[in-house]
Design a protein around this motif. Structure first.
Motif, PDB file in Angstrom:
ATOM      1  N   LEU A  77       3.264   7.959  15.054  1.00 26.20           N
ATOM      2  CA  LEU A  77       2.720   6.639  14.748  1.00 26.20           C
ATOM      3  C   LEU A  77       1.742   6.180  15.820  1.00 26.20           C
ATOM      4  CD1 LEU A  77       5.942   4.732  13.565  1.00 26.20           C
ATOM      5  CD2 LEU A  77       4.146   5.694  12.107  1.00 26.20           C
ATOM      6  N   ASP A  78       2.147   6.350  17.084  1.00 25.28           N
ATOM      7  CA  ASP A  78       1.321   5.873  18.195  1.00 25.28           C
ATOM      8  C   ASP A  78       0.018   6.668  18.309  1.00 25.28           C
ATOM      9  OD1 ASP A  78       3.293   4.060  18.767  1.00 25.28           O
ATOM     10  OD2 ASP A  78       4.142   5.185  20.452  1.00 25.28           O
ATOM     11  N   GLU A  79       0.130   7.991  18.259  1.00 24.71           N
ATOM     12  CA  GLU A  79      -1.066   8.831  18.447  1.00 24.71           C
ATOM     13  C   GLU A  79      -2.066   8.667  17.306  1.00 24.71           C
ATOM     14  OE1 GLU A  79      -0.323  12.909  19.286  1.00 24.71           O
ATOM     15  OE2 GLU A  79       0.902  12.495  21.055  1.00 24.71           O
ATOM     16  N   ALA A  80      -1.545   8.509  16.091  1.00 23.35           N
ATOM     17  CA  ALA A  80      -2.434   8.410  14.933  1.00 23.35           C
ATOM     18  C   ALA A  80      -2.829   6.970  14.610  1.00 23.35           C
ATOM     19  CB  ALA A  80      -1.768   9.043  13.709  1.00 23.35           C
ATOM     20  N   GLY A  81      -2.226   6.011  15.310  1.00 23.95           N
ATOM     21  CA  GLY A  81      -2.533   4.607  15.062  1.00 23.95           C
ATOM     22  C   GLY A  81      -2.031   4.141  13.711  1.00 23.95           C
ATOM     23  N   LEU A  82      -0.816   4.541  13.357  1.00 24.98           N
ATOM     24  CA  LEU A  82      -0.253   4.202  12.055  1.00 24.98           C
ATOM     25  C   LEU A  82       0.722   3.038  12.168  1.00 24.98           C
ATOM     26  CD1 LEU A  82       0.639   7.804  10.801  1.00 24.98           C
ATOM     27  CD2 LEU A  82      -1.559   6.610  10.648  1.00 24.98           C
ATOM     28  N   ILE A  83       0.783   2.229  11.127  1.00 24.24           N
ATOM     29  CA  ILE A  83       1.781   1.168  11.003  1.00 24.24           C
ATOM     30  C   ILE A  83       2.929   1.731  10.168  1.00 24.24           C
ATOM     31  CG2 ILE A  83       2.245  -1.125  10.055  1.00 24.24           C
ATOM     32  CD1 ILE A  83      -0.743  -1.762  10.563  1.00 24.24           C
ATOM     33  N   ALA A  84       4.153   1.608  10.685  1.00 22.47           N
ATOM     34  CA  ALA A  84       5.314   2.227  10.031  1.00 22.47           C
ATOM     35  C   ALA A  84       5.437   1.814   8.570  1.00 22.47           C
ATOM     36  CB  ALA A  84       6.586   1.872  10.799  1.00 22.47           C
ATOM     37  N   GLU A  85       5.281   0.525   8.298  1.00 23.80           N
ATOM     38  CA  GLU A  85       5.483   0.017   6.938  1.00 23.80           C
ATOM     39  C   GLU A  85       4.391   0.466   5.972  1.00 23.80           C
ATOM     40  OE1 GLU A  85       7.920  -2.023   9.732  1.00 23.80           O
ATOM     41  OE2 GLU A  85       5.743  -1.739   9.728  1.00 23.80           O
ATOM     42  N   GLU A  86       3.301   1.019   6.515  1.00 21.85           N
ATOM     43  CA  GLU A  86       2.214   1.538   5.675  1.00 21.85           C
ATOM     44  C   GLU A  86       2.267   3.061   5.585  1.00 21.85           C
ATOM     45  OE1 GLU A  86      -1.337   0.079   7.490  1.00 21.85           O
ATOM     46  OE2 GLU A  86      -1.074  -1.967   6.737  1.00 21.85           O
ATOM     47  N   THR A  87       3.375   3.633   6.054  1.00 21.96           N
ATOM     48  CA  THR A  87       3.479   5.086   6.161  1.00 21.96           C
ATOM     49  C   THR A  87       4.664   5.607   5.361  1.00 21.96           C
ATOM     50  OG1 THR A  87       2.506   4.981   8.377  1.00 21.96           O
ATOM     51  CG2 THR A  87       3.677   7.002   7.792  1.00 21.96           C
ATOM     52  N   LEU A  88       4.417   6.664   4.605  1.00 23.04           N
ATOM     53  CA  LEU A  88       5.440   7.326   3.800  1.00 23.04           C
ATOM     54  C   LEU A  88       5.729   8.693   4.410  1.00 23.04           C
ATOM     55  CD1 LEU A  88       7.162   7.525   1.169  1.00 23.04           C
ATOM     56  CD2 LEU A  88       5.120   8.480   0.057  1.00 23.04           C
ATOM     57  N   PHE A  89       7.018   9.028   4.536  1.00 25.36           N
ATOM     58  CA  PHE A  89       7.440  10.312   5.107  1.00 25.36           C
ATOM     59  C   PHE A  89       8.312  11.051   4.105  1.00 25.36           C
ATOM     60  CE2 PHE A  89      10.863  12.489   7.659  1.00 25.36           C
ATOM     61  CZ  PHE A  89      10.081  13.559   8.078  1.00 25.36           C
ATOM     62  N   LEU A  90       7.986  12.324   3.865  1.00 23.90           N
ATOM     63  CA  LEU A  90       8.758  13.148   2.947  1.00 23.90           C
ATOM     64  C   LEU A  90       9.409  14.302   3.689  1.00 23.90           C
ATOM     65  CD1 LEU A  90       5.777  12.444   1.361  1.00 23.90           C
ATOM     66  CD2 LEU A  90       7.191  13.269  -0.530  1.00 23.90           C
ATOM     67  N   ASP A  91      10.715  14.496   3.469  1.00 22.02           N
ATOM     68  CA  ASP A  91      11.450  15.564   4.132  1.00 22.02           C
ATOM     69  C   ASP A  91      12.614  15.967   3.231  1.00 22.02           C
ATOM     70  OD1 ASP A  91      13.264  16.962   6.175  1.00 22.02           O
ATOM     71  OD2 ASP A  91      11.620  16.358   7.478  1.00 22.02           O
ATOM     72  N   ASP A  92      13.053  17.220   3.361  1.00 17.75           N
ATOM     73  CA  ASP A  92      14.189  17.685   2.562  1.00 17.75           C
ATOM     74  C   ASP A  92      15.521  17.464   3.272  1.00 17.75           C
ATOM     75  OD1 ASP A  92      14.880  21.019   3.475  1.00 17.75           O
ATOM     76  OD2 ASP A  92      13.384  19.766   4.459  1.00 17.75           O
ATOM     77  N   ASN A  93      15.486  17.047   4.543  1.00 16.63           N
ATOM     78  CA  ASN A  93      16.695  16.893   5.344  1.00 16.63           C
ATOM     79  C   ASN A  93      17.071  15.417   5.453  1.00 16.63           C
ATOM     80  OD1 ASN A  93      18.085  16.365   8.036  1.00 16.63           O
ATOM     81  ND2 ASN A  93      18.219  18.598   7.956  1.00 16.63           N
ATOM     82  N   ALA A  94      18.289  15.088   5.050  1.00 14.57           N
ATOM     83  CA  ALA A  94      18.720  13.683   5.025  1.00 14.57           C
ATOM     84  C   ALA A  94      18.726  13.056   6.417  1.00 14.57           C
ATOM     85  CB  ALA A  94      20.102  13.569   4.392  1.00 14.57           C
TER      86      ALA A  94
END
Length: 211
Positions: free
Chosen positions: A163-180
């Motif tokens: 988030l910090d390096e890419a300048g992303l806002i958490a609430e505007e970011t979607l993350f997909l993973d197969d591990n709970a």
């Protein structure tokens, strides 16, 4: 359901983009060593060898030498170690790459993977054979790899660094993973998440985002 706030999408690699079968690696090393698969798994778990490799504590040469040492195969070649380690990497369906390219027109895209340098070399070979694309970096704005970062999911620090390096806002970011556990780690920071579970794939989970 589509979240209209999303501007950025972070993808896991294994079983999200690339199909994998994790037990195949321990099965391959068991065949090489003549040991039972469960014995090999127990040794690897005790030594935390994959965690060490995937957080950069071991380089490639050290990883191969450690494998030879703990499964007692001093004459095992580098290629044999790499082939066994890479045996868990399966296919990369081209339609998933097509989806990613389509999404890149509307979203900032990133990759975040717990992985090793040996795996990434092989993944790029699979990617090129499947799609003609040379490397993962050609699909994403930035590729974040655990062995380069010295961190592993689900440690919240790894998501915060992205988030910090890419300048992303958490609430505007979607993350997909197969591990709970990895999904839970990202969610603690306010990142929107999708837990990818077979038989569904990103084609189904992201169809509303690609529309």
């Amino acid at each position: 359901m589509k979240n209209d706030k999303i501007k950025n999408i972070i993808f896991d690699l294994g079983d999200v983009i690339l199909n994998i079968d994790v037990p195949l690696a321990s099965q391959s090393f068991a065949k090489l060593s003549g040991k039972e698969q469960q014995e090999v798994l127990a040794i690897f778990k005790e030594k935390e060898i994959f965690r060490q490799f995937e957080t950069g504590l071991l380089d490639e040469a050290s990883f191969r030498n450690y494998i030879r040492e703990i499964i007692h195969l001093s004459d095992l070649s580098d290629d044999a170690v790499d082939t066994a380690w890479n045996s868990l990497l399966l296919d990369l369906p081209p339609e998933r790459v097509s989806l990613i390219r389509n999404l890149s027109k509307s979203y900032r895209l990133f990759l975040l993977s717990n992985t090793s340098s040996i795996h990434i070399t092989q993944v790029n070979k699979i990617l090129k054979a499947s799609t003609g694309i040379e490397r993962l970096e050609d699909l994403f704005e930035k590729v974040y790899l655990s062995y380069e970062m010295g961190l592993m999911k689900p440690d919240p620090q790894i998501y915060q660094q992205v988030l910090d390096e890419a300048g992303l806002i958490a609430e505007e970011t979607l993350f997909l993973d197969d591990n709970a556990d990895n999904i839970a780690g990202a969610a603690t920071l306010g990142i929107d998440t999708i837990h990818v579970q077979k038989p569904l794939t990103i084609l189904e989970y992201l169809k509303d985002y690609a529309a």
